[in-house]
Design a protein around this motif. Structure first.
Motif, PDB file in Angstrom:
ATOM      1  N   PHE A   1     -24.823  10.042  16.822  1.00 47.73           N
ATOM      2  CA  PHE A   1     -23.643  10.861  16.539  1.00 47.73           C
ATOM      3  C   PHE A   1     -23.156  11.670  17.743  1.00 47.73           C
ATOM      4  CE2 PHE A   1     -25.655  10.310  12.374  1.00 47.73           C
ATOM      5  CZ  PHE A   1     -24.576   9.888  11.614  1.00 47.73           C
ATOM      6  N   GLY A   2     -23.948  11.713  18.810  1.00 46.14           N
ATOM      7  CA  GLY A   2     -23.574  12.539  19.953  1.00 46.14           C
ATOM      8  C   GLY A   2     -24.140  13.929  19.905  1.00 46.14           C
ATOM      9  N   SER A   3     -24.565  14.395  18.724  1.00 46.40           N
ATOM     10  CA  SER A   3     -25.154  15.713  18.570  1.00 46.40           C
ATOM     11  C   SER A   3     -25.840  15.789  17.214  1.00 46.40           C
ATOM     12  CB  SER A   3     -24.075  16.802  18.686  1.00 46.40           C
ATOM     13  OG  SER A   3     -24.624  18.080  18.437  1.00 46.40           O
ATOM     14  N   THR A   4     -26.771  16.725  17.092  1.00 45.28           N
ATOM     15  CA  THR A   4     -27.415  16.919  15.779  1.00 45.28           C
ATOM     16  C   THR A   4     -26.615  17.873  14.907  1.00 45.28           C
ATOM     17  OG1 THR A   4     -28.777  18.701  16.704  1.00 45.28           O
ATOM     18  CG2 THR A   4     -29.710  16.470  16.706  1.00 45.28           C
TER      19      THR A   4
ATOM     20  N   SER B   1     -20.842  -0.363  15.559  1.00 46.79           N
ATOM     21  CA  SER B   1     -20.469   0.992  15.142  1.00 46.79           C
ATOM     22  C   SER B   1     -19.848   0.951  13.760  1.00 46.79           C
ATOM     23  CB  SER B   1     -19.471   1.612  16.138  1.00 46.79           C
ATOM     24  OG  SER B   1     -20.047   1.750  17.405  1.00 46.79           O
ATOM     25  N   THR B   2     -19.898   2.068  13.076  1.00 48.02           N
ATOM     26  CA  THR B   2     -19.211   2.216  11.801  1.00 48.02           C
ATOM     27  C   THR B   2     -18.730   3.658  11.710  1.00 48.02           C
ATOM     28  OG1 THR B   2     -19.351   1.883   9.406  1.00 48.02           O
ATOM     29  CG2 THR B   2     -21.293   2.804  10.505  1.00 48.02           C
ATOM     30  N   THR B   3     -18.158   4.030  10.581  1.00 50.96           N
ATOM     31  CA  THR B   3     -17.563   5.356  10.434  1.00 50.96           C
ATOM     32  C   THR B   3     -18.088   6.043   9.183  1.00 50.96           C
ATOM     33  OG1 THR B   3     -15.546   4.674  11.563  1.00 50.96           O
ATOM     34  CG2 THR B   3     -15.397   6.622  10.187  1.00 50.96           C
TER      35      THR B   3
ATOM     36  N   ASN C   1     -22.875   5.118  15.994  1.00 51.49           N
ATOM     37  CA  ASN C   1     -23.213   4.011  16.886  1.00 51.49           C
ATOM     38  C   ASN C   1     -24.697   3.685  16.764  1.00 51.49           C
ATOM     39  OD1 ASN C   1     -23.643   2.241  19.000  1.00 51.49           O
ATOM     40  ND2 ASN C   1     -22.195   3.282  20.345  1.00 51.49           N
ATOM     41  N   THR C   2     -25.010   2.414  16.510  1.00 49.12           N
ATOM     42  CA  THR C   2     -26.393   2.021  16.264  1.00 49.12           C
ATOM     43  C   THR C   2     -27.043   1.353  17.472  1.00 49.12           C
ATOM     44  OG1 THR C   2     -25.735  -0.148  15.399  1.00 49.12           O
ATOM     45  CG2 THR C   2     -25.841   1.676  13.833  1.00 49.12           C
ATOM     46  N   SER C   3     -26.423   1.461  18.650  1.00 51.53           N
ATOM     47  CA  SER C   3     -26.937   0.729  19.814  1.00 51.53           C
ATOM     48  C   SER C   3     -28.354   1.149  20.186  1.00 51.53           C
ATOM     49  CB  SER C   3     -26.001   0.940  21.011  1.00 51.53           C
ATOM     50  OG  SER C   3     -24.724   0.422  20.739  1.00 51.53           O
ATOM     51  N   ALA C   4     -28.695   2.444  20.003  1.00 48.59           N
ATOM     52  CA  ALA C   4     -29.967   2.954  20.524  1.00 48.59           C
ATOM     53  C   ALA C   4     -31.052   3.120  19.466  1.00 48.59           C
ATOM     54  CB  ALA C   4     -29.714   4.293  21.229  1.00 48.59           C
ATOM     55  N   ILE C   5     -30.844   2.625  18.254  1.00 54.43           N
ATOM     56  CA  ILE C   5     -31.868   2.748  17.217  1.00 54.43           C
ATOM     57  C   ILE C   5     -32.308   1.361  16.766  1.00 54.43           C
ATOM     58  CG2 ILE C   5     -31.075   5.009  16.436  1.00 54.43           C
ATOM     59  CD1 ILE C   5     -29.697   3.664  14.101  1.00 54.43           C
ATOM     60  N   ASP C   6     -33.506   1.308  16.232  1.00 53.57           N
ATOM     61  CA  ASP C   6     -34.077   0.033  15.798  1.00 53.57           C
ATOM     62  C   ASP C   6     -33.460  -0.414  14.484  1.00 53.57           C
ATOM     63  OD1 ASP C   6     -35.746   0.080  18.006  1.00 53.57           O
ATOM     64  OD2 ASP C   6     -37.341   1.151  16.926  1.00 53.57           O
TER      65      ASP C   6
END
Length: 1019
Positions: A376-379, A346-348, A393-398
């Motif tokens: 981001f949790g939302s668009t 994750s980053t900010t 959070n980059t957990s779900a992207i390539d």
């Protein structure tokens, strides 16, 4: 002394010329006072200007800007005081700023342009006005049109409105000439009830500038157009509607200036729809940041209310401030804490804007909306501060490079960031310990596991074959790459099995994901498999094992004592160890009433068992262990010390909890129970609350009673202690004399614990002094005083106090002491080893040592006795090196202990421990010491032969030393002929305690030594 004004916090206070803030408010001046100060200032200014008279400068207006603004209750805004024609600068100014309604707002702070040499600022008591007296000495405020000379900060107090006006007395230019003020144009401030984001009066960039949500807007509109109200942001769609009978053609003008001097510049025509409504697009190129007004075809300025409806029109020849609305340009900047991260990290993102409350749409060219939501949790993100941090959070992207765009939903503001997501390295999970671990039953087994590029792993303990199979799921909560699993081998056999598992770091975690039925008793000894498993795939990654061994049975106990004042200083093992090294904690089975009794109990393989009953503190844990039949601790009076027709006293652990400190030291398998003996509560039959008394003797028994100890191997540790009378007193002897000189000592003895502290005070003619004393290991203490101011015959009273002690003795100052005398006798002797000589007798009036010189009185000192208090006989003195065979003349010479340290320092410390003398010569006696020379042992020689070897017998006659000629006295047969702590022959006892003097063996040795010392002292 000249007085200056200094700005402190948000108020202006008076200070002395040093600039130090004084918390004193300056009262508001009346107009006459104001003009008096003004006249004085102008006189000073005229001197610097070089003008003898004040002449007229140019014409100017003084305005309050902005001409209209709004603020919420509790929020602040600012207003500038502007000289419209200030091209000739300002040398001095006297004016005030006033609020027409002091209940709506307060003036809370001011700032002044430039650096005036005279700066007096005075607030009204109710903060409704503030008066300025400014003098720029020797420099003037640089000139310019629309020159801001001061700014006031105004805080909303209650809903309503107030006029902000100026009252100018005089303003002078750089030459000291007065401006001619033509007009003073004030401003209107509206105070709202809630946080409607009103203009902060400075640049509108702080805080929430959006109004409360409204209903009834068309879908293509963002806000109702409202004049003389909140700010609008460039790009917003502003809806307004005119009455049905109004004309349909409107014109938008850009405005400048304030009050009746507002000027307008044409921007565009505005055409209404059939309903007389319009959505004004502030995002058009021709409508930028600025102030605007709408005019109808009658050329009247139009005022709109909070619902975008026309409320009135104003003839432009009048003040049209109420028809003006403000559009600001929103800025937004997005920055990343890290521009490059590993997949899954994750980053900010930090968003900084001039607007305090708004929403942004987030997009990325190569990501779907669902991907954006995972990041981001939302668009669409709702932002509620000018500076906001958003987690990414980059957990779900390539892995890849992404450009994230942040576009404000209702303005033209936008920003973007570029983020590179690197592919994560493969997970690395492995055991971080050597194979073949072993642990004894009852202890903790620690199993460190390395967890990299993932945050979890599974460890299976045991197998179905051994009847124990538990899978522990580990989570690396602090991302340090390691989790240490702790297995309580005692609890491992009991349900729930999760109770037996824990982690060394509280940020990590462990849970049970699979298990067999618990056996209900401690695990059997034997080998248990360890299997490391990938938590995601279930793949077995590594195999290991550990050996569970039988317990190391046995328990021991040692008793120690410490002053009762140390109760709060020994709360863990390190405290106890430090107290031992300092002499505060000492081994003893004799405890003075009120002192601390410390039980040190060693029980092997005990920590897992104790963890099973752990409470909030040590006493509660011990109580739980006793109540759960894990251990038993009893303190019971012995039959011999129990009075006739009395029941023995038995410790009531529950009632004594406040008097106990209990802690465990798992690394050393130790349990400590520290008791404040004065507060212990005992039961005696049906009696409760009985205290320990002097001469009571108690047996202490500690038993390990848990089921994992077989009845045949019961573990028990016992000790006995006695409670002694608490005696602390000064030495009271037949000879209570001291000398009138420095280095005089007052002594005493005590039965209390070594390390106990008291105070000795002395009083004599023109003398009062005191010294703190500490009871030593031998129970003695002493205080040293300088009595050089006292004379022969003076009396001196010594008083002992502290910890309940009270004693007093009186000394008499004696005259010059008699010269020290000594005698010594040594006989010729034969010594088989030559490493010791015997002095027949010695008598020294002031105590000291006997030194042995080789050859004569001036010969080398080859040995010396320990300290001898007075007389002694058959003193065995060890020599530094053994005498050679044959005869050696030795000289015995008595020496004084001149520095009173009971150590022989002659020759090593200058001037110390000189010899006793008589008639100017050292007192000596000499003798010959014979050391037999051993005869050489014959060497057997055998002649070699090649044919026949004749047997040869060689006979050696043994040489026997006569045993009746000289009897060598044993060193431990020393007799003391005069009272005192005489030397017993010089042998020193050495005890190797294996550390800082703490442990069961050390305790037993120390106790035996203490007992022997006590016997000697009693005899």
């Amino acid at each position: 002394m000249k007085r200056n004004t200094t700005t402190c916090h948000r108020k202006v206070y008076t200070s002395l010329s040093g600039g130090e803030c004084v918390n004193q408010r300056i009262p508001i001046m009346n107009r006459d006072q104001f003009r008096g100060i003004t006249l004085a200032a102008l006189m000073v200014l005229s001197v610097f200007a070089g003008a003898a008279t004040v002449t007229a400068a140019g014409d100017t207006d003084v305005n309050v800007e902005p001409s209209s603004s709004s603020v919420d209750v509790g929020s602040t805004t600012t207003a500038d005081i502007v000289i419209t024609e200030g091209g000739d600068g300002v040398q001095g100014a006297q004016f005030s700023v006033n609020l027409s309604d002091g209940s709506a707002a307060d003036i809370t702070d001011v700032s002044v342009a430039g650096s005036p040499g005279i700066e007096e600022v005075n607030y009204a008591d109710d903060n409704s006005s503030v008066a300025f007296n400014l003098g720029y000495i020797p420099d003037a405020l640089a000139g310019s049109n629309n020159l801001v000379i001061a700014t006031v900060t105004i805080e909303g107090e209650s809903a309503g409105s107030t006029d902000v006006t100026t009252d100018v007395n005089q303003i002078t230019d750089e030459g000291g000439n007065s401006y001619s003020v033509q007009e003073q144009n004030g401003a209107t401030l509206t105070v709202g009830e809630g946080d409607n984001g009103g203009d902060d009066g400075d640049d509108g960039d702080d805080g929430d500038t959006d109004p409360s949500p409204v209903t009834g807007l068309p879908d293509d509109a963002d806000r109702y157009l409202q004049t003389s109200g909140p700010l609008f942001w460039q790009g917003q769609q502003l809806f307004f509607q005119v009455p049905e009978d109004a004309n349909e053609d409107y014109v938008l003008y850009r405005t400048s200036g304030t009050g009746s001097n507002i000027e307008t510049d044409f921007v565009t025509e505005v055409t209404l729809n059939d309903s007389g409504a319009k959505v004004l697009d502030t995002g058009r190129d021709i409508i930028g940041a600025g102030t605007y007004a709408l005019f109808n075809t009658d050329n009247d300025a139009v005022v709109f209310n909070s619902e975008g409806e026309v409320s009135q029109t104003i003839d432009p020849s009048n003040d049209i401030s109420e028809s003006v609305f403000t559009v600001r340009e929103q800025s937004i900047s997005a920055t990343l804490e890290d521009n490059q991260v590993t997949q899954g990290d994750s980053t900010t993102v930090s968003l900084t804007s001039t607007r305090g409350s708004y929403s942004v749409d987030v997009s990325a060219e190569n990501l779907e909306d669902s991907d954006i939501e995972s990041v981001f949790g939302s668009t669409t993100l709702d932002i509620s501060n000018t500076d906001s941090d958003i987690s990414l959070n980059t957990s779900a992207i390539d892995a890849g490079t992404y450009t994230f765009d942040f576009a404000v939903t209702d303005t033209t503001a936008s920003s973007s960031v570029n983020l590179t997501v690197e592919e994560q390295d493969p997970a690395n999970v492995e055991f971080a310990f050597d194979p073949g671990q072993s642990v004894r039953k009852g202890n903790f087994l620690e199993l460190p596991v390395t967890i990299n590029n993932t945050d979890s792993a599974d460890v299976r303990i045991g197998s179905d074959e051994v009847g124990y199979n538990v899978t522990a799921s580990l989570t690396d909560g602090n991302s340090d790459g390691q989790v240490t699993l702790r297995l309580n081998t005692y609890l491992s056999g009991f349900a729930p099995l999760s109770d037996a598992l824990s982690v060394a770091n509280d940020e990590d975690s462990v849970s049970v994901s699979a298990q067999t039925e618990a056996p209900g008793e401690p695990l059997d000894s034997g080998t248990y498999d360890l299997t490391l498993i990938d938590a995601d795939t279930g793949e077995e990654l590594e195999l290991s094992s550990f050996l569970l061994q039988d317990r190391d049975d046995g328990a021991e106990m040692a008793l120690w004592t410490a002053p009762r004042s140390a109760a709060g200083d020994v709360s863990d093992r390190s405290d106890v160890t430090a107290a031992i090294e300092s002499g505060t904690v000492t081994p003893s089975n004799e405890i003075a009433a009120g002192d601390l009794l410390i039980h040190q109990i060693e029980v092997n393989d005990f920590d897992g068992l104790i963890a099973a009953v752990e409470g909030d503190n040590g006493v509660e844990t011990l109580t739980n262990a006793i109540n759960n039949d894990v251990v038993d601790l009893t303190i019971e009076q012995t039959d011999a010390s129990t009075g006739i027709n009395q029941q023995p006293k038995t410790l009531n652990l529950g009632d004594s909890a406040d008097a106990l400190t209990v802690f465990f030291n798992a690394s050393n398998d130790e349990l400590y129970v520290i008791a404040e003996t004065a507060s212990l509560q005992f039961d005696r039959g049906s009696q409760t609350g009985v205290s320990a008394a002097p001469n009571d003797v108690f047996d202490v028994t500690f038993d390990v009673t848990d089921q994992y100890v077989s009845p045949d191997d019961a573990e028990e540790a016992t000790q006995t202690f006695s409670v002694e009378e608490r005696n602390v007193e000064l030495t009271d002897s037949d000879d209570l004399t001291l000398r009138g000189e420095s280095g005089q000592t007052v002594t005493g003895e005590a039965s209390v614990a070594p390390g106990s502290e008291y105070t000795v005070e002395i009083r004599g003619p023109n003398l009062l002094d005191s010294e703190g004393v500490t009871v030593g290991p031998d129970g003695n203490f002493s205080a040293e005083f300088d009595l050089s101011r006292l004379e022969e015959g003076d009396e001196l009273t010594a008083t002992l106090s502290g910890q309940g002690a009270s004693d007093q003795v009186t000394y008499t100052i004696a005259g010059e002491p008699a010269a020290p005398t000594a005698s010594v006798s040594i006989s010729d002797q034969t010594r088989s080893e030559g490493d010791t000589v015997i002095v027949d007798s010695v008598d020294m009036s002031q105590g000291g040592f006997v030194a042995i010189h080789e050859g004569g009185p001036g010969g080398e000192v080859i040995g010396a006795s320990n300290y001898i208090a007075g007389s002694a006989s058959n003193v065995a003195i060890s020599l530094d090196s053994s005498l050679e065979g044959g005869d050696t003349t030795v000289v015995a010479m008595p020496h004084l202990d001149t520095n009173n340290n009971q150590e022989y320092d002659f020759g090593s410390i200058e001037g110390a421990d000189g010899p006793y003398t008589a008639d100017g010569a050292a007192v000596t006696d000499s003798a010959v010491v014979t050391v037999p020379t051993p005869e050489p042992t014959p060497t057997e020689t055998t002649e070699p032969t090649t044919e026949t070897t004749e047997p040869t017998t060689e006979t050696t006659e043994p040489t026997t030393e006569p045993t009746t000629e000289t009897t060598e006295p044993a060193p431990d047969t020393t007799e003391t002929t005069e009272a005192g702590d005489g030397d017993d022959g010089g042998d020193e006892e050495t005890t190797d305690a294996g550390g800082p003097g703490f442990g069961i063996v050390a305790a037993l040795v120390a106790l035996i030594a203490a007992a022997l010392l006590a016997v000697r002292r009693n005899n």
